[in-house]
Design a protein around this motif. Structure first.
Motif, PDB file in Angstrom:
ATOM      1  N   THR A  43      10.140   2.030  -2.793  1.00 52.41           N
ATOM      2  CA  THR A  43       9.533   1.670  -1.510  1.00 52.41           C
ATOM      3  C   THR A  43      10.122   2.443  -0.338  1.00 52.41           C
ATOM      4  N   ASP A  44      11.402   2.801  -0.435  1.00 50.13           N
ATOM      5  CA  ASP A  44      12.086   3.442   0.689  1.00 50.13           C
ATOM      6  C   ASP A  44      12.161   4.960   0.564  1.00 50.13           C
ATOM      7  N   ALA A  45      11.430   5.535  -0.376  1.00 46.78           N
ATOM      8  CA  ALA A  45      11.408   6.998  -0.535  1.00 46.78           C
ATOM      9  C   ALA A  45      10.008   7.508  -0.221  1.00 46.78           C
ATOM     10  N   GLN A  46       9.617   7.374   1.020  1.00 43.13           N
ATOM     11  CA  GLN A  46       8.267   7.723   1.449  1.00 43.13           C
ATOM     12  C   GLN A  46       8.107   9.225   1.710  1.00 43.13           C
ATOM     13  N   TRP A  47       9.099   9.989   1.322  1.00 43.75           N
ATOM     14  CA  TRP A  47       9.111  11.442   1.489  1.00 43.75           C
ATOM     15  C   TRP A  47       9.294  12.127   0.137  1.00 43.75           C
ATOM     16  N   LEU A  48       9.097  11.390  -0.962  1.00 41.78           N
ATOM     17  CA  LEU A  48       9.406  11.900  -2.297  1.00 41.78           C
ATOM     18  C   LEU A  48       8.180  11.910  -3.189  1.00 41.78           C
ATOM     19  N   GLU A  55       0.872  -1.177   0.000  1.00 41.13           N
ATOM     20  CA  GLU A  55       0.000   0.000   0.000  1.00 41.13           C
ATOM     21  C   GLU A  55       0.908   1.225   0.000  1.00 41.13           C
ATOM     22  N   MET A  56       0.891   1.983  -1.117  1.00 40.15           N
ATOM     23  CA  MET A  56       1.950   2.957  -1.364  1.00 40.15           C
ATOM     24  C   MET A  56       1.841   4.260  -0.581  1.00 40.15           C
ATOM     25  N   SER A  57       0.729   4.506   0.116  1.00 40.83           N
ATOM     26  CA  SER A  57       0.691   5.684   0.990  1.00 40.83           C
ATOM     27  C   SER A  57       1.251   5.365   2.368  1.00 40.83           C
ATOM     28  N   PHE A  58       1.493   4.076   2.629  1.00 43.48           N
ATOM     29  CA  PHE A  58       2.036   3.607   3.908  1.00 43.48           C
ATOM     30  C   PHE A  58       1.231   4.139   5.097  1.00 43.48           C
ATOM     31  N   GLY A  59      -0.091   4.215   4.884  1.00 45.83           N
ATOM     32  CA  GLY A  59      -0.998   4.603   5.957  1.00 45.83           C
ATOM     33  C   GLY A  59      -1.027   6.077   6.274  1.00 45.83           C
ATOM     34  N   MET A  60      -0.384   6.914   5.455  1.00 41.30           N
ATOM     35  CA  MET A  60      -0.324   8.351   5.762  1.00 41.30           C
ATOM     36  C   MET A  60      -1.487   9.142   5.184  1.00 41.30           C
ATOM     37  N   GLY A  61      -2.326   8.524   4.344  1.00 45.28           N
ATOM     38  CA  GLY A  61      -3.492   9.223   3.816  1.00 45.28           C
ATOM     39  C   GLY A  61      -3.488   9.324   2.306  1.00 45.28           C
ATOM     40  N   LEU A  62      -4.691   9.361   1.705  1.00 49.82           N
ATOM     41  CA  LEU A  62      -4.839   9.395   0.250  1.00 49.82           C
ATOM     42  C   LEU A  62      -5.534  10.669  -0.243  1.00 49.82           C
ATOM     43  N   ASP A  63      -6.754  10.934   0.180  1.00 51.67           N
ATOM     44  CA  ASP A  63      -7.526  12.045  -0.371  1.00 51.67           C
ATOM     45  C   ASP A  63      -6.914  13.391   0.002  1.00 51.67           C
ATOM     46  N   GLY A  64      -6.391  14.084  -1.003  1.00 51.89           N
ATOM     47  CA  GLY A  64      -5.795  15.396  -0.767  1.00 51.89           C
ATOM     48  C   GLY A  64      -4.349  15.358  -0.328  1.00 51.89           C
ATOM     49  N   PHE A  65      -3.769  14.174  -0.208  1.00 51.93           N
ATOM     50  CA  PHE A  65      -2.371  14.050   0.217  1.00 51.93           C
ATOM     51  C   PHE A  65      -1.466  13.837  -0.989  1.00 51.93           C
ATOM     52  N   PRO A  66      -0.187  14.201  -0.873  1.00 47.43           N
ATOM     53  CA  PRO A  66       0.717  14.071  -2.010  1.00 47.43           C
ATOM     54  C   PRO A  66       1.036  12.621  -2.336  1.00 47.43           C
ATOM     55  N   ALA A  67       1.072  12.302  -3.622  1.00 48.91           N
ATOM     56  CA  ALA A  67       1.518  10.983  -4.067  1.00 48.91           C
ATOM     57  C   ALA A  67       3.009  10.852  -3.805  1.00 48.91           C
TER      58      ALA A  67
END
Length: 334
Positions: free
Chosen positions: A301-306, A141-153
């Motif tokens: 997978t390891d660039a969850q800030w990009l 799950e590519m948002s890693f639980g941080m949110g989808l609607d309105g959040f950055p891909a």
């Protein structure tokens, strides 16, 4: 813990996915790009800088929209001044750069937009859209639980961001691409207007350990949100030392998979990394947890800030230029 997670991923994959031989990624036919270029050139009404206005575009067939902000062409000093706190060696020497006018996304590309491309099905009505290469299904799950609607891909490769730009161009009939490193810094500096990080940025001290919805802080002087912080952003350039001389519309084309340049700092970074001149070079470790062999050309997978945002230059590029912007040919890891 990372080794354990990787092992679990591998055990969950079919044997074919674990041992697949490296393959060249699907390349979009030059004939497709020729058709897109003709349609885009014919449909573009803006011919000079005075024609450029802010606009909001809805992706056809959806209720998802994005906004573009016009930036005037001009000259600026690219690179970090020698006395700026936090300056790294690769941020100099300062050199003059002249850029043509362009529009830039007011906000970072969100999951609302990106998932339309990520999970697109062949429509059967728009061949030039259907023919654009699309990502394989993600294995986590590519948002890693941080949110989808309105959040950055997040966590897409530069290749994936390039193909999203091509897909969006095919859908809308306007040309989009990643910003060059020079365009990104020019947009960030916004005529060197002062920056209040606390008011305009999400970073390690205020982001609560995750990315935040785009556009919830104050924009910069040119109306661009989250240029610093929230998620780091891809540029079109390969990472390389700056030239000593002046430049006009510079772009360092990629010749290998790594390194390429990301800009802006993220929710995971300290304020010292949230500077318009700060540069980050991409690295193979950004795919460390990817269980696939060969590694995915679509996911980091390891660039969850990009993440990324797009630009639209005033001048519609040629077929050859358009094809180069969307297909750098170095997607497969060495």
């Amino acid at each position: 813990m990372r080794k354990l997670r990787k092992l679990l991923f591998l055990l969950a994959l079919p044997a074919a996915a674990q041992t697949a031989a490296p393959a060249k990624p699907p390349a979009d036919d030059l004939k497709l790009v020729q058709g897109l270029q003709r349609r885009i050139a014919a449909g573009t009404k803006e011919k000079k800088a005075s024609d450029m206005k802010p606009y909001k575009s809805t992706i056809p067939g959806t209720d998802v929209s994005f906004e573009m902000v016009p930036l005037p062409g001009g000259e600026f000093n690219m690179g970090t001044p020698a006395g700026e706190a936090g300056r790294q060696k690769d941020e100099g020497p300062q050199h003059k750069v002249r850029l043509d006018p362009f529009w830039m996304s007011a906000r970072e590309v969100t999951w609302d937009e990106y998932r339309l491309f990520q999970f697109a099905r062949v429509e059967g009505k728009m061949p030039d859209v259907d023919a654009v290469s699309h990502p394989t299904r993600p294995y986590v799950e590519m948002s890693f639980g941080m949110g989808l609607d309105g959040f950055p891909a997040i966590s897409m490769t530069q290749h994936a961001a390039n193909k999203y730009a091509q897909w969006l161009s095919a859908k809308t009939g306007q040309f989009y691409r990643l910003p060059t490193e020079a365009e990104w810094e020019y947009a960030c500096r916004a005529d060197n207007a002062p920056v209040d990080l606390a008011a305009s940025s999400w970073y390690d001290a205020n982001a609560n350990g995750k990315y935040q919805k785009v556009g919830t802080k104050k924009p910069n002087a040119w109306g661009l949100y989250d240029m610093l912080g929230n998620v780091m952003e891809w540029t079109l350039d390969a990472y390389a030392p700056y030239p000593a001389g002046d430049a006009v519309n510079p772009w360092v084309k990629s010749k290998t998979s790594y390194p390429q340049v990301a800009r802006g700092g993220s929710w995971n970074d300290p304020p010292s990394s949230l500077r318009c001149g700060a540069r980050v070079a991409s690295d193979a470790s950004w795919k460390q947890q990817d269980p696939q062999l060969p590694k995915s050309i679509w996911y980091l997978t390891d660039a969850q800030w990009l993440g990324f945002r797009l630009v639209r230059p005033l001048k519609v590029p040629s077929v050859v230029e358009m094809n180069s912007f969307w297909n750098n040919g170095v997607e497969v890891d060495p």
